[in-house]
Scaffold this motif. Structure first.
Motif, PDB file in Angstrom:
ATOM      1  N   ARG A  68       0.035  -1.509  20.226  1.00  0.00           N
ATOM      2  CA  ARG A  68       1.308  -1.187  19.602  1.00  0.00           C
ATOM      3  C   ARG A  68       1.437   0.334  19.434  1.00  0.00           C
ATOM      4  NH1 ARG A  68       5.218  -3.888  16.010  1.00  0.00           N
ATOM      5  NH2 ARG A  68       6.139  -2.270  14.725  1.00  0.00           N
ATOM      6  N   LEU A 102       1.172 -12.328  11.232  1.00  0.00           N
ATOM      7  CA  LEU A 102       0.182 -11.329  10.800  1.00  0.00           C
ATOM      8  C   LEU A 102       0.117 -11.399   9.280  1.00  0.00           C
ATOM      9  CD1 LEU A 102       1.384  -8.451  13.145  1.00  0.00           C
ATOM     10  CD2 LEU A 102      -0.650  -9.830  13.456  1.00  0.00           C
ATOM     11  N   GLY A 153      -4.690   1.970  12.817  1.00  0.00           N
ATOM     12  CA  GLY A 153      -3.538   1.240  13.348  1.00  0.00           C
ATOM     13  C   GLY A 153      -2.291   1.537  12.528  1.00  0.00           C
ATOM     14  N   TYR A 197       0.844  -1.199   0.000  1.00  0.00           N
ATOM     15  CA  TYR A 197       0.000   0.000   0.000  1.00  0.00           C
ATOM     16  C   TYR A 197       0.882   1.252   0.000  1.00  0.00           C
ATOM     17  CZ  TYR A 197       0.931  -0.339   5.048  1.00  0.00           C
ATOM     18  OH  TYR A 197       1.555  -0.444   6.271  1.00  0.00           O
ATOM     19  N   CYS A 218       8.785   0.028   7.040  1.00  0.00           N
ATOM     20  CA  CYS A 218       8.963  -0.601   8.347  1.00  0.00           C
ATOM     21  C   CYS A 218       9.026   0.488   9.413  1.00  0.00           C
ATOM     22  CB  CYS A 218      10.233  -1.424   8.363  1.00  0.00           C
ATOM     23  SG  CYS A 218      10.300  -2.437   9.840  1.00  0.00           S
ATOM     24  N   ASP A 219       8.427   0.215  10.567  1.00  0.00           N
ATOM     25  CA  ASP A 219       8.531   1.205  11.638  1.00  0.00           C
ATOM     26  C   ASP A 219       9.614   0.826  12.645  1.00  0.00           C
ATOM     27  OD1 ASP A 219       7.236  -0.814  12.931  1.00  0.00           O
ATOM     28  OD2 ASP A 219       5.409   0.304  13.376  1.00  0.00           O
ATOM     29  N   ILE A 233     -10.989   2.698   7.003  1.00  0.00           N
ATOM     30  CA  ILE A 233     -11.519   2.188   8.275  1.00  0.00           C
ATOM     31  C   ILE A 233     -10.352   1.633   9.080  1.00  0.00           C
ATOM     32  CG2 ILE A 233     -13.074   0.524   9.378  1.00  0.00           C
ATOM     33  CD1 ILE A 233     -14.867   0.695   6.926  1.00  0.00           C
ATOM     34  N   GLY A 234     -10.136   2.200  10.279  1.00  0.00           N
ATOM     35  CA  GLY A 234      -9.036   1.757  11.138  1.00  0.00           C
ATOM     36  C   GLY A 234      -7.973   2.831  11.255  1.00  0.00           C
ATOM     37  N   ILE A 270     -19.038  -5.800   8.948  1.00  0.00           N
ATOM     38  CA  ILE A 270     -19.873  -4.597   8.919  1.00  0.00           C
ATOM     39  C   ILE A 270     -21.036  -4.875   7.976  1.00  0.00           C
ATOM     40  CG2 ILE A 270     -19.938  -2.129   8.377  1.00  0.00           C
ATOM     41  CD1 ILE A 270     -16.908  -2.033   8.899  1.00  0.00           C
ATOM     42  N   ARG A 322     -11.903   3.905  15.654  1.00  0.00           N
ATOM     43  CA  ARG A 322     -12.597   3.305  16.795  1.00  0.00           C
ATOM     44  C   ARG A 322     -11.832   3.665  18.073  1.00  0.00           C
ATOM     45  NH1 ARG A 322     -14.235  -2.938  16.056  1.00  0.00           N
ATOM     46  NH2 ARG A 322     -12.040  -3.238  16.546  1.00  0.00           N
ATOM     47  N   ALA A 345      -8.305  -0.845   6.705  1.00  0.00           N
ATOM     48  CA  ALA A 345      -6.992  -0.911   7.388  1.00  0.00           C
ATOM     49  C   ALA A 345      -7.232  -1.572   8.735  1.00  0.00           C
ATOM     50  CB  ALA A 345      -6.428   0.499   7.546  1.00  0.00           C
ATOM     51  N   THR A 346      -7.889  -2.720   8.683  1.00  0.00           N
ATOM     52  CA  THR A 346      -8.445  -3.341   9.895  1.00  0.00           C
ATOM     53  C   THR A 346      -7.575  -4.462  10.454  1.00  0.00           C
ATOM     54  OG1 THR A 346      -9.834  -4.553   8.316  1.00  0.00           O
ATOM     55  CG2 THR A 346     -10.861  -2.743   9.520  1.00  0.00           C
TER      56      THR A 346
HETATM   57  P1  NAP Z   1      -4.104  -3.051  13.648  1.00  0.00           P
HETATM   58  O1  NAP Z   1      -2.989  -2.395  14.330  1.00  0.00           O
HETATM   59  O2  NAP Z   1      -4.709  -4.266  14.245  1.00  0.00           O
HETATM   60  O3  NAP Z   1      -5.189  -1.924  13.421  1.00  0.00           O
HETATM   61  C1  NAP Z   1      -6.459  -2.223  12.939  1.00  0.00           C
HETATM   62  C2  NAP Z   1      -7.299  -0.968  13.039  1.00  0.00           C
HETATM   63  O4  NAP Z   1      -8.568  -1.252  12.503  1.00  0.00           O
HETATM   64  C3  NAP Z   1      -7.512  -0.512  14.471  1.00  0.00           C
HETATM   65  O5  NAP Z   1      -7.548   0.887  14.501  1.00  0.00           O
HETATM   66  C4  NAP Z   1      -8.869  -1.119  14.804  1.00  0.00           C
HETATM   67  O6  NAP Z   1      -9.554  -0.421  15.821  1.00  0.00           O
HETATM   68  C5  NAP Z   1      -9.557  -0.952  13.474  1.00  0.00           C
HETATM   69  N1  NAP Z   1     -10.661  -1.868  13.272  1.00  0.00           N
HETATM   70  C6  NAP Z   1     -10.598  -3.219  13.205  1.00  0.00           C
HETATM   71  N2  NAP Z   1     -11.818  -3.725  12.976  1.00  0.00           N
HETATM   72  C7  NAP Z   1     -12.665  -2.663  12.874  1.00  0.00           C
HETATM   73  C8  NAP Z   1     -14.042  -2.541  12.652  1.00  0.00           C
HETATM   74  N3  NAP Z   1     -14.833  -3.617  12.487  1.00  0.00           N
HETATM   75  N4  NAP Z   1     -14.588  -1.298  12.615  1.00  0.00           N
HETATM   76  C9  NAP Z   1     -13.806  -0.212  12.797  1.00  0.00           C
HETATM   77  N5  NAP Z   1     -12.483  -0.263  13.004  1.00  0.00           N
HETATM   78  C10 NAP Z   1     -11.926  -1.486  13.055  1.00  0.00           C
HETATM   79  O7  NAP Z   1      -3.734  -3.482  12.147  1.00  0.00           O
HETATM   80  P2  NAP Z   1      -2.578  -2.898  11.225  1.00  0.00           P
HETATM   81  O8  NAP Z   1      -2.606  -1.442  11.222  1.00  0.00           O
HETATM   82  O9  NAP Z   1      -2.660  -3.587   9.913  1.00  0.00           O
HETATM   83  O10 NAP Z   1      -1.285  -3.382  11.957  1.00  0.00           O
HETATM   84  C11 NAP Z   1      -1.182  -4.721  12.465  1.00  0.00           C
HETATM   85  C12 NAP Z   1       0.211  -5.002  12.890  1.00  0.00           C
HETATM   86  O11 NAP Z   1       0.974  -5.189  11.709  1.00  0.00           O
HETATM   87  C13 NAP Z   1       0.904  -3.887  13.637  1.00  0.00           C
HETATM   88  O12 NAP Z   1       0.623  -3.855  14.984  1.00  0.00           O
HETATM   89  C14 NAP Z   1       2.340  -4.204  13.348  1.00  0.00           C
HETATM   90  O13 NAP Z   1       2.799  -5.218  14.209  1.00  0.00           O
HETATM   91  C15 NAP Z   1       2.264  -4.722  11.927  1.00  0.00           C
HETATM   92  N6  NAP Z   1       2.549  -3.608  11.015  1.00  0.00           N
HETATM   93  C16 NAP Z   1       3.815  -3.155  11.019  1.00  0.00           C
HETATM   94  C17 NAP Z   1       4.150  -2.127  10.208  1.00  0.00           C
HETATM   95  C18 NAP Z   1       5.547  -1.678  10.248  1.00  0.00           C
HETATM   96  O14 NAP Z   1       5.814  -0.570   9.845  1.00  0.00           O
HETATM   97  N7  NAP Z   1       6.503  -2.496  10.706  1.00  0.00           N
HETATM   98  C19 NAP Z   1       3.221  -1.519   9.382  1.00  0.00           C
HETATM   99  C20 NAP Z   1       1.926  -2.013   9.391  1.00  0.00           C
HETATM  100  C21 NAP Z   1       1.602  -3.072  10.216  1.00  0.00           C
HETATM  101  P3  NAP Z   1      -9.337  -0.806  17.377  1.00  0.00           P
HETATM  102  O15 NAP Z   1      -7.997  -0.257  17.742  1.00  0.00           O
HETATM  103  O16 NAP Z   1     -10.456  -0.166  18.077  1.00  0.00           O
HETATM  104  O17 NAP Z   1      -9.387  -2.298  17.465  1.00  0.00           O
END
Ligand code: NAP
Length: 503
Positions: free
Chosen positions: A300, A149, A190, A60, A65-66, A187-188, A157, A212, A347-348
């Motif tokens: 996180r 992951l 994270g 995307y 990487c963070d 949506i999301g 939804i 959220r 972005a869930t």
């Molecule tokens: P995430 O951190 O799990 O975030 C998902 C987001 O979607 C959250 O804000 C969540 O809200 C929201 N969400 C989920 N279901 C929803 C729903 N039904 N309605 C509304 N909002 C909803 O997912 P991610 O951003 O893909 O990241 C996941 C993990 O991947 C990270 O923690 C990290 O370990 C890794 N990652 C790493 C990097 C990197 O740079 N290294 C980059 C991206 C991802 P809530 O918080 O309320 O649950």
């Protein structure tokens, strides 16, 4: 283990000494390690059509990487040419390809070979793997390196299936959908969302961000690496190693404030994050909506210097009303309002597979891993070995993820440990090595006993916790502690079974 004279193995044989499942960072590390140890009769099975795991899937806009690249890379394959302190996904994928070339691993990798079932044959001390195409492959030892992951979590939804515009997940980005001038909903909020939002904001007509729970966001020290620094690293690898060690130590120093409850230092981190918010978001109402109401580190912590500025742009709207349903042309919120959108970006996050069986795995006495892990949750000695599942090793298994530093530090330690264990199995001509239940239970008690002192259980919901509120994902200690604990294979923690004369 001495170098053997085995010749390189074509990757299409029905039996191997070792099968590695997954050709992402972990599986490739494992393959390199086995080759270095002289074990060449192995294959890496990859279900997708390309290597790279998460860095193949996540393309995307803004994906990076963070964790600083100097630490988010193999310690044994330092790369002098990182273009930025935090490299983007394409550059990381390129690094993985370079490593495969450098260690001549391509002939050992078999693509489009998804594993759907595995079962242990106790008499032979071997595993039979069934592939999606019906093929069977046997192996004396198996390393599961499938990642934690991987599989997108699709939100439930109402009406989403009937949306007439485009809808896709960040990990399945549709590069063919042009977002220019479109009304887009994300949506999301994270780790993925905060990268994609600032990247697409300048391009779209309107961007609605459905939040959220607001994340804690610290500034990201992301900058271009100067040519002279790259030259220095190329000519003097020790300098790069020194910097790597320093950055790694700094990330370890964050562990206390981020993870251990009741430390004064965590309020310092929260202060830095609040300053980041205040200095970037002048509007108090927007700031209030973006302010997290839970302890830093519980979810996180995110790093970004462009997320908050993007949220203040005129074409961006933060929506905190819960989503009621998706209509064929837009999104309806709990307050009864409906906004029309052309594209919905999910972005869930991911279905967290750390601590659950990736497919049916049947061990000794016909017991499945799902049953073994159903109550009271997943257990694995060092996160790698499970009693009753001999000669099977997990990379990134239960409680081996980090919340504060590079995951590769853990997986590298695991590759070293597993290579030693497999060497022990073959050198001693054993039928199988099965981790002792008492060693596994002691490990599990130690891990879970520490959880109550962490911020992860301080009262927020996150992917770190399972449906019972237990953390089977992260290691509640320093990365250095995990590396130290996994530094040496301990045969006394395993029951070793030899071949009987009749077997
Ligand atoms: P995430 O951190 O799990 O975030 C998902 C987001 O979607 C959250 O804000 C969540 O809200 C929201 N969400 C989920 N279901 C929803 C729903 N039904 N309605 C509304 N909002 C909803 O997912 P991610 O951003 O893909 O990241 C996941 C993990 O991947 C990270 O923690 C990290 O370990 C890794 N990652 C790493 C990097 C990197 O740079 N290294 C980059 C991206 C991802 P809530 O918080 O309320 O649950």
């Amino acid at each position: 283990m001495k170098k053997s004279n085995q010749s390189p193995t074509p990757s299409h044989r029905p039996d191997h000494r070792v099968v590695i499942i997954g050709a992402g960072f972990s599986g490739i590390n494992m393959g390199i390690r086995l080759k270095q140890q002289g074990i060449t009769d192995f294959v890496i099975l990859e279900r997708a059509g390309d290597i790279g795991g998460t860095w193949r899937d996540n393309i995307y806009p803004g994906c990076a990487c963070d964790v600083p690249s100097i630490v988010y890379s193999y310690s044994f394959a330092q790369h002098a040419d990182w273009s930025r302190s935090f490299a983007g996904s394409a550059e990381i994928q390129d690094y993985i390809r370079r490593c495969v070339r450098r260690y001549d691993l391509a002939p050992w990798i078999r693509l489009n070979a998804g594993v759907s079932r595995a079962s242990f044959n106790e008499g032979q001390g071997s595993w039979t793997l069934e592939l999606d195409n019906g093929e069977r492959i046997s192996a004396r030892a198996v390393v599961s390196a499938v990642g934690g992951l991987v599989n997108p979590s699709m939100p439930e939804i109402a009406g989403l299936d009937n949306f007439r515009g485009e809808v896709f997940h960040t990990a399945r980005w549709r590069s063919d959908v042009n977002l220019t001038g479109k009304r887009v909903a994300v949506i999301g909020t994270g780790a993925s969302a905060i990268q994609v939002i600032p990247s697409i904001q300048p391009q779209v007509e309107r961007l609605d961000v459905y939040q959220r729970t607001p994340p804690w966001v610290l500034p990201k020290p992301d900058f271009e690496i100067a040519e002279r620094t790259k030259r220095l690293f190329a000519n003097l690898p020790t300098a790069q190693r020194l910097l790597r060690n320093t950055i790694f130590s700094a990330s370890e120093a964050i562990f206390g404030p981020l993870v251990i409850l009741d430390t004064k230092a965590s309020s310092v981190l929260e202060h830095v994050a609040r300053r980041n918010l205040v200095s970037n978001v002048p509007d108090p109402a927007l700031r209030e909506k973006l302010t997290p109401k839970y302890r830093i580190g519980c979810k996180r912590v995110l790093l970004s210097s462009d997320y908050y500025p993007a949220m203040t742009r005129e074409n961006v709207r933060l929506v905190t009303e819960p989503i009621a349903r998706v209509t064929p042309t837009g999104i309806k919120t709990g307050d009864g309002k409906t906004e029309k959108v052309d594209v919905i970006v999910l972005a869930t996050g991911f279905r967290v597979d750390i601590g659950s069986a990736p497919f049916e795995i049947v061990g000794r006495n016909g017991k499945s891993l799902s049953d073994a892990w159903s109550n009271p949750g997943s257990k694995a000695y060092l996160g790698m070995s499970v009693a009753g599942f001999p000669n099977w090793f997990f990379m990134l298994g239960p409680n081996t993820g980090p919340g504060h530093t590079s995951v590769l530090v853990y997986t590298e330690a695991q590759a070293n440990y597993i290579a030693q264990a497999i060497g022990n199995l073959f050198d001693r001509r054993l039928r199988y090595l099965d981790v002792r239940r008492d060693a596994q239970d002691a490990w599990h008690r130690m891990i879970q006993g520490r959880m109550k002192y962490t911020s992860w259980t301080s009262g927020c919901s996150s992917w770190y916790l399972d449906k019972n509120g237990e953390n089977h994902a992260l290691f509640p200690g320093l990365a250095s502690e995990y590396v130290w604990r996994a530094r040496q294979f301990r045969p006394e923690h395993y029951d070793a079974t030899v071949y009987s004369a009749s077997a």
